[in-house]
Design a protein around this motif. Structure first.
Motif, mmCIF file in Angstrom:
data_model
loop_
_atom_site.group_PDB
_atom_site.id
_atom_site.type_symbol
_atom_site.label_atom_id
_atom_site.label_comp_id
_atom_site.label_asym_id
_atom_site.label_seq_id
_atom_site.Cartn_x
_atom_site.Cartn_y
_atom_site.Cartn_z
ATOM 1 N N UNK A 264 16.845 28.251 -41.722
ATOM 2 C CA UNK A 264 16.645 29.693 -41.082
ATOM 3 C C UNK A 264 15.980 29.301 -39.537
ATOM 4 N N UNK A 265 15.108 28.614 -39.609
ATOM 5 C CA UNK A 265 14.156 28.528 -38.505
ATOM 6 C C UNK A 265 14.922 27.271 -37.556
ATOM 7 N N UNK A 266 15.586 26.493 -38.211
ATOM 8 C CA UNK A 266 16.389 25.534 -37.324
ATOM 9 C C UNK A 266 17.533 26.298 -36.705
ATOM 10 N N UNK A 267 18.129 27.102 -37.396
ATOM 11 C CA UNK A 267 19.171 28.008 -36.695
ATOM 12 C C UNK A 267 18.645 28.848 -35.717
ATOM 13 N N UNK A 268 17.475 29.653 -35.853
ATOM 14 C CA UNK A 268 16.982 30.235 -34.821
ATOM 15 C C UNK A 268 16.703 29.336 -33.629
ATOM 16 N N UNK A 269 16.338 28.226 -33.675
ATOM 17 C CA UNK A 269 16.036 27.334 -32.423
ATOM 18 C C UNK A 269 17.342 27.075 -31.779
ATOM 19 N N UNK A 270 18.332 26.747 -32.719
ATOM 20 C CA UNK A 270 19.545 26.345 -32.211
ATOM 21 C C UNK A 270 20.142 27.566 -31.341
ATOM 22 N N UNK A 271 19.910 28.800 -31.875
ATOM 23 C CA UNK A 271 20.548 29.925 -31.216
ATOM 24 C C UNK A 271 19.869 30.208 -29.830
ATOM 25 N N UNK A 272 18.467 30.193 -29.887
ATOM 26 C CA UNK A 272 17.769 30.183 -28.707
ATOM 27 C C UNK A 272 18.179 29.165 -27.662
ATOM 28 N N UNK A 273 18.439 28.057 -28.047
ATOM 29 C CA UNK A 273 18.630 26.764 -27.313
ATOM 30 C C UNK A 273 20.186 27.345 -26.548
ATOM 31 N N UNK A 274 20.992 27.874 -27.153
ATOM 32 C CA UNK A 274 22.112 28.054 -26.642
ATOM 33 C C UNK A 274 22.149 29.248 -25.631
ATOM 34 N N UNK A 275 21.107 30.208 -25.767
ATOM 35 C CA UNK A 275 20.915 31.063 -24.809
ATOM 36 C C UNK A 275 20.306 30.688 -23.558
ATOM 37 N N UNK A 276 19.410 29.853 -23.702
ATOM 38 C CA UNK A 276 18.602 29.391 -22.641
ATOM 39 C C UNK A 276 19.520 28.506 -21.850
ATOM 40 N N UNK A 277 20.492 27.720 -22.431
ATOM 41 C CA UNK A 277 21.273 26.816 -21.829
ATOM 42 C C UNK A 277 22.106 27.695 -20.733
#
Lengths: 355, 355
Positions: A264-277
């Motif tokens: 769950x936390x890993x997916x959240x980080x990945x999701x945020x990474x894509x948004x920041x990108x």
């Protein structure tokens, strides 16, 4: 400088970790930590262990944790070595598998601890240039004299190398150990762990510091053929019988038992990474394709060092490496979504002043 | 054995720690742990730290704990190096101050990890014979080629060497580092720490594993001239930036803040030691004069290995070193008073069967 220092001390060029500012209200995006706390089950497990036998030595063989890590990776306990953070596991690996007098290879742009280990243990090395897009030049690692090491995804570039390419490097170093430093692998598409049962010369190093939110607990590990694990164990048992304390063992074991929280936390980080990108691209940044929990970026107009300083004045800490050819890049750790919104907002304000 | 092992792995002769049996109801008197739990303040401090920032790296410089240790020893923070157990601190010390090609000296009977480090780091050594009563032969350590190391009190003999004799050894090695391994010093009359401000070549290694009841937390430290501490720090920063996790730092700091608890439990151990000593003498044991939290004993009639086995069958674990000239001795850790009463009672029963 002292007359009492050994030659070893004299030849060291110690690693300098990212700044650890103690000021309150600093947004810390500089050392690739996970913004989420560890699983509540980790805290429970440590709380329980704390009530037990802190006055007695921990297990020197750490079988329970090794079994848990093996289970998660479809391996046997004999394929798992554990240590006091992946930096210690890497240090033991340099001692166990690399040799003074035999040149090892790692990328020109990579984790800056590798040359530090080489200086300490007197291991010569060749830097393999990266391609213009910062991706690894696979053939450059073929037929090494003393072994190969690189992170996947690479640090600080965040770029991922395919399993097929990694397999080529392993095949073309059949007499040497190839170490894949997978500190960030849980944020990427696939680990090379599936190759372990095929290649006796493959060692994979991972950590609980990033995807398991346990940077403060110091637990890293290596996965590989049982002979490699035995080599590491012989070094460790000649250095320090008990490298993991009771609380670290209990906490890391619980972390591997709570896969849901980790996913769950890993997916959240990945999701945020894509948004920041996507936001950074809109602001005129060149963003390397990241499969890690950080981004490596360069602005088309404002130089990286200026941005680093302006961000720091605004209490946001990112990492700037003041050396060629990456001096115009910033490494930005992915924080919580709300923190990254603040970061993007601050960045917009800063960039406006350059218009 | 593997084709991928370095020469370093091949030359290792790993240390074998005392048995860590997992059976319940074992009376464990074999690894010199403190029978009392750590201070309640240690548990509180760790519980608090646990709620804080386990997802963030610990301090790489560990200033707070180093200041606390310095204060207790009337030194400065710059005189204190901390590490992951005193075994790690010793390993770093061998790297920082001893040298391949220069013979170091340690006693013929001593902590069996010293030759293990020598094998690992390729450091030659000379064994200095002990006297017939197992005390150290002071002059034997004068004018060493590469340095000196010994425990005080010595392990496994438990015998203490006076500060005056230690000062003679330091003075007669003015170009080499003399390491005093004071793992058990809090159970003895006086530490050599008072000599640190006079001698730049003196390094003292201590631990929280024994007198502070924290074997399970892995915190050791070295005290010495700031140049020696800098040498150790350069090695550590070339090996692992963060050797102590957040919980170990918090717990050890609290341990040094609770001097009363430490004094009280230490006195209890010493008191029990004196009682066990007199009981053992009545049972026909030769008991070396101990200033540690263990006894080193030999029976006038029953051989040590037989006693070791009989005790183990009765669920009491002591340590037997199957090597000359100490093969007829047992090392017995001092437990709680009630445990030692049980031990003495069992021993009486065992000895009766030999009459």
């Amino acid at each position: 400088m002292s007359a009492f220092w050994s030659e070893m001390v004299h030849r060291t060029e110690p690693y300098v970790p990212g700044e650890q500012l103690n000021e309150a209200n600093i947004l810390k995006l500089n050392t690739n930590e996970n913004p989420y706390p560890p699983s509540p089950k980790v805290v429970d497990a440590i709380t329980n262990e704390l009530k037990r036998k802190l006055h007695l030595y921990p297990s020197p063989t750490v079988d329970g944790l090794r079994e848990e890590i093996a289970r998660y990776n479809f391996l046997q306990k004999e394929n798992v070595f554990v240590g006091n953070g992946s930096d210690e596991v890497l240090a033991f690996s340099f001692m166990a598998f690399f040799e003074p007098g035999k040149k090892i290879r790692f990328p020109e742009i990579t984790y800056s601890f590798y040359p530090v280990y080489c200086k300490l243990f007197n291991i010569p090395y060749e830097l393999i240039p990266v391609q213009r897009d910062f991706s690894l030049q696979v053939e450059g690692f073929f037929q090494s004299e003393g072994g190969v090491i690189f992170p996947n995804p690479n640090a600080p570039t965040s770029i991922y190398l395919s399993i097929e390419a990694i397999e080529e490097i392993i095949k073309n170093n059949s007499n040497q150990v190839v170490i894949i430093d997978e500190a960030y692998i849980d944020f990427a598409s696939e680990s090379a762990v599936s190759l372990i049962n095929t290649y006796e010369n493959l060692l994979i190093v991972q950590t609980t510091s990033k995807s398991r939110s346990l940077a403060g607990l110091r637990v890293g590990y290596a996965l590989g053929h049982s002979d490699l694990v035995e080599g590491l164990t012989r070094i460790k048992d000649s250095f320090n019988s008990y490298t993991l304390n009771r609380l670290a063992i209990a906490g890391a074991t619980a972390a591997f038992q709570d896969t849901n929280y980790f996913m769950e936390t890993t997916q959240k980080v990945i999701h945020t990474r894509e948004w920041v990108t996507s936001e950074l691209k809109l602001l005129g940044f060149y963003v390397l394709p990241s499969q890690a929990n950080f981004l490596f970026v360069s602005h088309y107009k404002v130089v990286a060092e200026d941005l680093y300083k302006e961000l720091k004045m605004n209490k946001i800490l990112v990492r700037h490496f003041n050396k060629k050819p990456i001096q115009n890049y910033l490494r930005i750790t992915i924080g919580k979504e709300k923190d990254m919104k603040l970061f993007i907002a601050q960045l917009k304000t800063i960039l406006q002043s350059y218009n």
